[in-house]
Design a protein around this motif. Structure first.
Motif, mmCIF file in Angstrom:
data_model
loop_
_atom_site.group_PDB
_atom_site.id
_atom_site.type_symbol
_atom_site.label_atom_id
_atom_site.label_comp_id
_atom_site.label_asym_id
_atom_site.label_seq_id
_atom_site.Cartn_x
_atom_site.Cartn_y
_atom_site.Cartn_z
ATOM 1 N N PRO A 268 33.017 17.895 54.813
ATOM 2 C CA PRO A 268 34.290 18.808 55.386
ATOM 3 C C PRO A 268 34.559 19.677 54.159
ATOM 4 N N ASP A 269 35.098 20.872 54.542
ATOM 5 C CA ASP A 269 35.425 21.872 53.429
ATOM 6 C C ASP A 269 36.400 21.456 52.566
ATOM 7 N N ARG A 270 35.967 21.621 51.196
ATOM 8 C CA ARG A 270 36.587 21.384 49.888
ATOM 9 C C ARG A 270 36.574 19.717 49.869
ATOM 10 N N TRP A 271 35.702 18.907 50.287
ATOM 11 C CA TRP A 271 35.963 17.841 50.275
ATOM 12 C C TRP A 271 35.667 17.147 48.630
ATOM 13 N N LEU A 272 35.116 17.917 47.927
ATOM 14 C CA LEU A 272 34.925 17.519 46.309
ATOM 15 C C LEU A 272 36.541 17.574 45.810
ATOM 16 N N HIS A 273 36.899 18.663 46.163
ATOM 17 C CA HIS A 273 38.374 18.735 45.365
ATOM 18 C C HIS A 273 39.201 17.672 46.018
ATOM 19 N N ARG A 274 39.195 17.218 47.055
ATOM 20 C CA ARG A 274 40.030 16.100 47.505
ATOM 21 C C ARG A 274 39.704 14.769 46.803
ATOM 22 N N VAL A 275 38.409 14.587 46.476
ATOM 23 C CA VAL A 275 37.673 13.431 45.782
ATOM 24 C C VAL A 275 38.292 13.425 44.297
ATOM 25 N N PRO B 278 43.326 13.331 43.203
ATOM 26 C CA PRO B 278 44.465 12.884 44.504
ATOM 27 C C PRO B 278 45.700 13.446 44.783
ATOM 28 N N PHE B 279 46.269 14.036 43.605
ATOM 29 C CA PHE B 279 47.594 14.751 43.654
ATOM 30 C C PHE B 279 47.213 16.144 44.502
ATOM 31 N N ASP C 16 45.331 18.514 52.196
ATOM 32 C CA ASP C 16 45.562 18.068 53.366
ATOM 33 C C ASP C 16 46.731 18.628 54.162
ATOM 34 N N ALA C 17 48.057 18.592 53.326
ATOM 35 C CA ALA C 17 49.047 19.041 54.277
ATOM 36 C C ALA C 17 48.989 20.473 54.487
ATOM 37 N N ALA D 194 54.280 21.450 45.664
ATOM 38 C CA ALA D 194 54.179 20.545 44.473
ATOM 39 C C ALA D 194 54.961 19.286 44.603
ATOM 40 N N GLN D 195 55.914 19.186 45.597
ATOM 41 C CA GLN D 195 56.762 18.138 46.010
ATOM 42 C C GLN D 195 55.540 17.123 46.594
ATOM 43 N N VAL D 196 54.966 17.620 47.694
ATOM 44 C CA VAL D 196 53.879 16.965 48.271
ATOM 45 C C VAL D 196 52.851 16.192 47.251
#
Length: 175
Positions: free
Chosen positions: A49-56, A59-60, A66-67, A82-84
Motif C-alpha cells: 500500500p502507499d506509504r506503507w513503510l512510513h506506517r511501519v 506508529p504515531f 491512516d486518519a 497531532a491529537q490523533v
C-alpha cells in the motif's frame, strides 16, 4: 536451503546432530535476508500500500496517515492530526515532514487528489459532488487544486480516463 536452516534452528546440523558455534547467528542472518528480499519484491511489484513503510516506522505518524486516508474530506488541521498522533503540534509537524517528506497539509492535498480521481471515475458523480466529498468548500477550489496536482481539469482528466478504459473494439467506428 530452507530444510538446512530449519534443522539448524531446531538444534543442530543433520550431519552431526549438534549445534555449532554461530549457527543461530547464521540462521538469523539468512532469515533476515530472505525476509528482506521478499518485502523488497512485494513493494517492487506494486503490492505494498502507499506509504506503507512510513506506517511501519512510526506508529504515531501512522495514526495520522491512516486518519487522513480514512477521511480525506474532513477539514483536518495540524492540531487535530497531532491529537490523533498523540503528539504536540510542533513535534508532530516536524516529525511528519521528516518522515513523509512533505507537510501534513501538502500530504492531505495529495490524498484528496488521489481520492478525487477515484470519485471522478464513478458514474453519475458531478465535479461538485466530488468537491464536497473531499472537503472543498467550492467546486472552483477543487478544480484549481486538481489542475495544480494533475496538470488538467477534473473534467478533462475524467474524459481521458474513460477514453482509455474503452476496449479497442468498442472505440472503433462501425463499418
Amino acid at each position: 536451503m530452507v530444510a538446512l536452516v530449519e534443522g539448524l534452528l531446531k538444534g543442530g546440523s543433520r550431519a552431526s546432530g549438534h549445534r555449532r558455534a554461530g549457527d543461530m547467528v547464521v540462521c538469523g542472518l539468512i532469515a533476515a535476508t530472505v525476509l528482506s528480499s521478499a518485502i523488497r519484491l512485494w513493494a517492487e511489484l506494486g503490492c505494498a500500500p502507499d506509504r506503507w513503510l512510513h506506517r511501519v516506522s512510526d506508529p504515531f505518524i501512522s495514526r495520522a496517515l491512516d486518519a487522513m486516508h480514512e477521511s480525506p474530506g474532513r477539514a483536518w488541521s495540524v492540531s487535530e492530526l497531532a491529537q490523533v498522533a498523540t503528539m504536540s503540534r510542533s513535534s508532530f509537524a516536524e516529525r511528519f515532514a521528516t518522515l513523509v517528506g512533505q507537510t501534513p497539509a501538502s500530504y492531505l492535498t495529495d490524498v484528496r487528489m488521489e481520492s478525487g480521481k477515484q470519485v471522478l471515475l464513478r458514474e453519475h458523480v458531478t465535479i461538485a459532488d466530488a468537491a464536497l466529498q473531499l472537503g472543498y468548500e467550492s467546486e472552483a477550489g477543487f478544480r484549481r487544486a486538481f489542475q495544480r496536482h494533475t496538470g488538467v481539469s477534473p473534467a478533462a482528466w475524467r474524459t481521458r480516463q474513460r477514453a482509455q478504459s474503452v476496449p479497442a473494439a468498442e472505440a472503433l467506428p462501425a463499418a
